[in-house]
Design an enzyme around this catalytic site. Structure first.
Site, short mmCIF file in Angstrom:
data_model
loop_
_atom_site.label_atom_id
_atom_site.label_comp_id
_atom_site.label_asym_id
_atom_site.label_seq_id
_atom_site.Cartn_x
_atom_site.Cartn_y
_atom_site.Cartn_z
N GLY A 124 0.84 -1.19 0.00
CA GLY A 124 0.00 0.00 0.00
C GLY A 124 0.87 1.24 0.00
N PRO A 125 0.27 2.43 0.06
CA PRO A 125 1.04 3.67 -0.01
C PRO A 125 1.71 4.01 1.32
CG PRO A 125 -1.25 4.18 0.36
CD PRO A 125 -1.17 2.68 0.22
N GLY A 152 0.16 2.33 7.38
CA GLY A 152 0.30 1.47 8.55
C GLY A 152 0.89 0.11 8.25
N ASP A 170 10.90 -5.55 6.26
CA ASP A 170 10.19 -4.27 6.12
C ASP A 170 10.87 -3.45 5.02
OD1 ASP A 170 8.28 -2.35 6.60
OD2 ASP A 170 9.22 -1.56 8.41
N GLU A 171 10.12 -2.58 4.36
CA GLU A 171 10.66 -1.70 3.31
C GLU A 171 11.42 -2.50 2.26
OE1 GLU A 171 9.80 1.39 3.23
OE2 GLU A 171 9.66 2.20 5.27
N GLN A 229 11.46 -2.65 -0.80
CA GLN A 229 11.95 -1.98 -2.01
C GLN A 229 13.37 -1.43 -1.86
OE1 GLN A 229 9.33 -0.85 -0.18
NE2 GLN A 229 9.97 1.14 0.57
N CYS A 243 -6.52 9.96 2.55
CA CYS A 243 -6.10 11.02 1.62
C CYS A 243 -5.92 12.34 2.38
CB CYS A 243 -7.13 11.19 0.51
SG CYS A 243 -6.72 12.51 -0.63
N CYS A 300 -8.71 14.95 0.85
CA CYS A 300 -10.17 14.83 0.97
C CYS A 300 -10.61 13.91 2.12
CB CYS A 300 -10.78 14.36 -0.35
SG CYS A 300 -10.46 12.63 -0.71
N CYS A 356 -5.76 9.99 -2.70
CA CYS A 356 -6.67 9.13 -3.46
C CYS A 356 -6.41 9.39 -4.95
CB CYS A 356 -8.12 9.38 -3.10
SG CYS A 356 -8.74 10.96 -3.70
ZN LIG Z 1 -8.60 12.52 -2.04
#
Ligand SMILES: [Zn+2]
Length: 183
Positions: A15-16, A20, A88-89, A91, A145, A148, A177
């Protein structure tokens, strides 16, 4: 129907940023502690955000870890008692990540991997696409996000150089998002 799995598999948490991922790793590590299972935690040398010998989540929890540069160095620490290995991490590790994860899993050890799925330009971030393909279980987390407040799957760079794929340091990034990524 309850299906029992044989020992040895690869599970992925992705995920981004701000989703978490490390907190989820720590949660799984805590379960291993309660179950009295021997496990190892590795983090890459490039991850300089936190203290060297721990992985820490933003909610302040931490678990002891070993810092290595090349993922193949993890094999030196694994022994007959090792039941799970956590990275972890992912990449940021050097070396042959896919072959190493496969080797550990084929040795009937549970492999837990966390890392980014995309870079700050929404491009798949190697080696995560390959890891997703070879894994048994995938958990894709979302962040909130920054614009928003809805679910965010992308990491947007808001400052810093354009030449590096990803920079260390949370201040340069926001979770966004799809709609707010373009703004
Ligand atoms: Zn958004």
């Amino acid at each position: 129907m309850f299906i029992k799995y044989n020992d040895g598999w690869i599970e992925v948490i992705t995920g981004p940023m701000f989703a978490g991922k490390t907190a989820e790793i720590i949660k799984r590590a805590e379960s291993l502690i309660y179950a009295n299972k021997n496990f190892l935690v590795f983090k890459p040398n490039a991850d300089t955000r936190w203290e060297k010998e721990f992985i820490s989540s933003r909610n302040g929890k931490k678990i002891e870890s070993i810092t290595i540069e090349n993922i193949e160095d993890s094999l030196k620490y694994i022994n007959k008692k090792t039941k799970a290995v956590i990275f972890d991490e992912i990449q940021f590790f050097d070396g042959n990540v896919i072959d190493t994860l496969q080797k550990i899993a084929f040795d009937r050890i549970r492999v837990i991997v966390a890392g980014l799925d995309m870079d700050f330009l929404m491009r798949p971030f190697k080696p995560m696409p390959e890891i997703l393909s070879i894994s048994e279980f995938v958990t894709k987390l979302t962040a909130i996000c920054f614009k928003c407040g809805k679910a965010a799957s992308f990491s947007k760079r808001i400052q810093g150089s354009k030449s590096k794929t990803i920079e260390i340091g949370d201040n340069s990034y926001e979770a966004r998002c799809r709609k707010c990524f373009k703004i």
